[in-house]
Design a protein around this motif. Structure first.
Motif, PDB file in Angstrom:
ATOM      1  N   HIS A 166       1.032  -1.264   0.241  1.00 51.38           N
ATOM      2  CA  HIS A 166       0.143   0.028   0.088  1.00 51.38           C
ATOM      3  C   HIS A 166       0.679   1.236   0.471  1.00 51.38           C
ATOM      4  O   HIS A 166       0.338   1.770  -1.082  1.00 51.38           O
ATOM      5  CB  HIS A 166      -1.259  -0.103   1.090  1.00 51.38           C
ATOM      6  CG  HIS A 166      -2.081  -0.892   1.124  1.00 51.38           C
ATOM      7  ND1 HIS A 166      -3.061   0.240   0.371  1.00 51.38           N
ATOM      8  CD2 HIS A 166      -2.461  -1.919   0.726  1.00 51.38           C
ATOM      9  CE1 HIS A 166      -3.937  -1.261   0.294  1.00 51.38           C
ATOM     10  NE2 HIS A 166      -4.318  -2.261   0.959  1.00 51.38           N
ATOM     11  N   ALA A 179       1.939   1.889  -3.471  1.00 53.99           N
ATOM     12  CA  ALA A 179       0.918   2.217  -4.448  1.00 53.99           C
ATOM     13  C   ALA A 179       0.877   3.818  -4.063  1.00 53.99           C
ATOM     14  O   ALA A 179       0.832   4.002  -5.393  1.00 53.99           O
ATOM     15  CB  ALA A 179      -0.438   1.133  -3.998  1.00 53.99           C
ATOM     16  N   TYR A 232       2.961   5.530  -6.052  1.00 55.51           N
ATOM     17  CA  TYR A 232       2.619   5.065  -7.431  1.00 55.51           C
ATOM     18  C   TYR A 232       1.483   6.012  -8.158  1.00 55.51           C
ATOM     19  O   TYR A 232       1.743   6.889  -8.861  1.00 55.51           O
ATOM     20  CB  TYR A 232       2.268   3.842  -7.684  1.00 55.51           C
ATOM     21  CG  TYR A 232       3.358   2.667  -7.714  1.00 55.51           C
ATOM     22  CD1 TYR A 232       4.535   2.942  -8.288  1.00 55.51           C
ATOM     23  CD2 TYR A 232       3.224   1.372  -7.426  1.00 55.51           C
ATOM     24  CE1 TYR A 232       5.403   1.767  -7.360  1.00 55.51           C
ATOM     25  CE2 TYR A 232       3.399   0.160  -7.848  1.00 55.51           C
ATOM     26  CZ  TYR A 232       4.818   0.747  -8.062  1.00 55.51           C
ATOM     27  OH  TYR A 232       6.130  -0.418  -7.741  1.00 55.51           O
ATOM     28  N   TRP A 233       0.164   6.744  -6.942  1.00 55.61           N
ATOM     29  CA  TRP A 233      -0.369   6.910  -7.400  1.00 55.61           C
ATOM     30  C   TRP A 233       0.760   8.719  -7.316  1.00 55.61           C
ATOM     31  O   TRP A 233      -0.107   9.985  -8.279  1.00 55.61           O
ATOM     32  CB  TRP A 233      -1.212   7.130  -5.699  1.00 55.61           C
ATOM     33  CG  TRP A 233      -2.263   6.265  -6.265  1.00 55.61           C
ATOM     34  CD1 TRP A 233      -2.315   5.672  -6.994  1.00 55.61           C
ATOM     35  CD2 TRP A 233      -2.664   5.403  -4.983  1.00 55.61           C
ATOM     36  NE1 TRP A 233      -3.120   4.194  -6.607  1.00 55.61           N
ATOM     37  CE2 TRP A 233      -3.561   5.337  -5.379  1.00 55.61           C
ATOM     38  CE3 TRP A 233      -2.774   5.857  -3.590  1.00 55.61           C
ATOM     39  CZ2 TRP A 233      -4.247   3.379  -4.449  1.00 55.61           C
ATOM     40  CZ3 TRP A 233      -3.274   5.028  -2.451  1.00 55.61           C
ATOM     41  CH2 TRP A 233      -3.769   3.815  -2.808  1.00 55.61           C
ATOM     42  N   THR A 279       6.149  -5.021  -9.323  1.00 52.92           N
ATOM     43  CA  THR A 279       6.720  -3.765  -9.092  1.00 52.92           C
ATOM     44  C   THR A 279       7.542  -3.193 -10.261  1.00 52.92           C
ATOM     45  O   THR A 279       8.539  -2.258 -10.174  1.00 52.92           O
ATOM     46  CB  THR A 279       7.507  -4.278  -7.152  1.00 52.92           C
ATOM     47  OG1 THR A 279       8.915  -4.552  -7.967  1.00 52.92           O
ATOM     48  CG2 THR A 279       6.523  -4.323  -6.615  1.00 52.92           C
ATOM     49  N   TYR A 289      -0.058  -0.054 -13.296  1.00 58.08           N
ATOM     50  CA  TYR A 289      -0.464   0.978 -11.910  1.00 58.08           C
ATOM     51  C   TYR A 289      -1.408  -0.528 -11.938  1.00 58.08           C
ATOM     52  O   TYR A 289      -1.337  -1.198 -11.175  1.00 58.08           O
ATOM     53  CB  TYR A 289      -1.279   1.463 -11.846  1.00 58.08           C
ATOM     54  CG  TYR A 289      -2.112   1.482  -9.840  1.00 58.08           C
ATOM     55  CD1 TYR A 289      -0.816   1.770  -9.168  1.00 58.08           C
ATOM     56  CD2 TYR A 289      -3.062   1.695 -10.194  1.00 58.08           C
ATOM     57  CE1 TYR A 289      -1.195   1.688  -8.125  1.00 58.08           C
ATOM     58  CE2 TYR A 289      -3.019   1.637  -9.004  1.00 58.08           C
ATOM     59  CZ  TYR A 289      -2.740   1.727  -7.466  1.00 58.08           C
ATOM     60  OH  TYR A 289      -2.979   1.449  -6.418  1.00 58.08           O
ATOM     61  N   TRP A 325      -1.450  -3.706  -8.969  1.00 54.78           N
ATOM     62  CA  TRP A 325      -2.659  -3.648  -8.363  1.00 54.78           C
ATOM     63  C   TRP A 325      -3.558  -5.093  -8.228  1.00 54.78           C
ATOM     64  O   TRP A 325      -3.739  -5.477  -7.809  1.00 54.78           O
ATOM     65  CB  TRP A 325      -3.809  -2.566  -8.213  1.00 54.78           C
ATOM     66  CG  TRP A 325      -4.583  -2.390  -6.834  1.00 54.78           C
ATOM     67  CD1 TRP A 325      -5.790  -2.552  -6.808  1.00 54.78           C
ATOM     68  CD2 TRP A 325      -4.038  -2.081  -5.770  1.00 54.78           C
ATOM     69  NE1 TRP A 325      -6.657  -2.599  -5.300  1.00 54.78           N
ATOM     70  CE2 TRP A 325      -5.276  -2.146  -4.855  1.00 54.78           C
ATOM     71  CE3 TRP A 325      -3.086  -1.556  -4.805  1.00 54.78           C
ATOM     72  CZ2 TRP A 325      -5.823  -1.286  -3.746  1.00 54.78           C
ATOM     73  CZ3 TRP A 325      -3.052  -1.173  -3.614  1.00 54.78           C
ATOM     74  CH2 TRP A 325      -3.981  -1.350  -2.873  1.00 54.78           C
TER      75      TRP A 325
END
Length: 175
Positions: free
Chosen positions: A63, A66, A69-70, A129, A154, A158
């Motif tokens: 998380h 992530a 990444y966002w 990843t 992404y 996910w």
């Protein structure tokens, strides 16, 4: 008459000693069985806790990655010139390198704790990843459309996180 009383008392005493010995042997055996069962239960509890902690740690780290990444996607969406985006992208890249080290550690723990299907799902997550990181490297290097390619990475990442969660959940509930 005293002879029969002596024999009866000797027989009674012998029977009492024998009964006591049999009882103590049964009690000792029952205690041994109970101790072994308690040890197995405690070992199972420790294994379950270790696995659960490893699974949760990996999910939390995924998380965190992530979120990074966002951040890359947010940097891309806000626009700006490459020179304006570059410091932020490099900062995220450094965060991802650090995050990957932690992720890899948790995966090693999961490989140790098992079971195999959860370890395989963790390895799949680790491999997922790579494409985002490679796309980020390309963006930092100045390749055009690298950030667009990053955004395409992404969803597979996910999906691997969700697959790991599903596999780990099944493993935890099967224990």
């Amino acid at each position: 008459m005293t002879d029969s009383a002596l024999w009866i008392s000797a027989l009674t005493a012998g029977t009492a000693v024998l009964a006591s010995w049999v009882t103590s042997r049964g009690t000792a055996r029952a205690a041994q069985i109970q101790a072994v069962a308690a040890e197995k239960t405690q070992r199972t509890i420790r294994i379950n806790e270790a696995r659960r902690n490893a699974y949760v740690s990996l999910i939390e780290q995924a998380h965190r990655m992530a979120e990074l990444y966002w951040t890359v996607s947010d940097i891309h969406r806000t626009g700006g010139t490459r020179s304006e985006q570059l410091p932020a992208l490099k900062e995220v890249q450094a965060g991802l390198r650090e995050g990957y080290g932690k992720l890899r550690h948790f995966i090693w723990v999961i490989n140790l704790e098992g079971p195999d299907d959860v370890a395989e799902a963790a390895e799949t997550l680790r491999l997922a990843t790579r494409p985002p990181y490679q796309a980020l490297e390309a963006a930092v290097a100045g390749e055009p459309n690298a950030l667009d390619a990053f955004d395409q990475c992404y969803d597979p990442f996910w999906a691997s996180v969700l697959a790991f969660v599903s596999t780990a959940r099944a493993a935890v509930h099967d224990l």
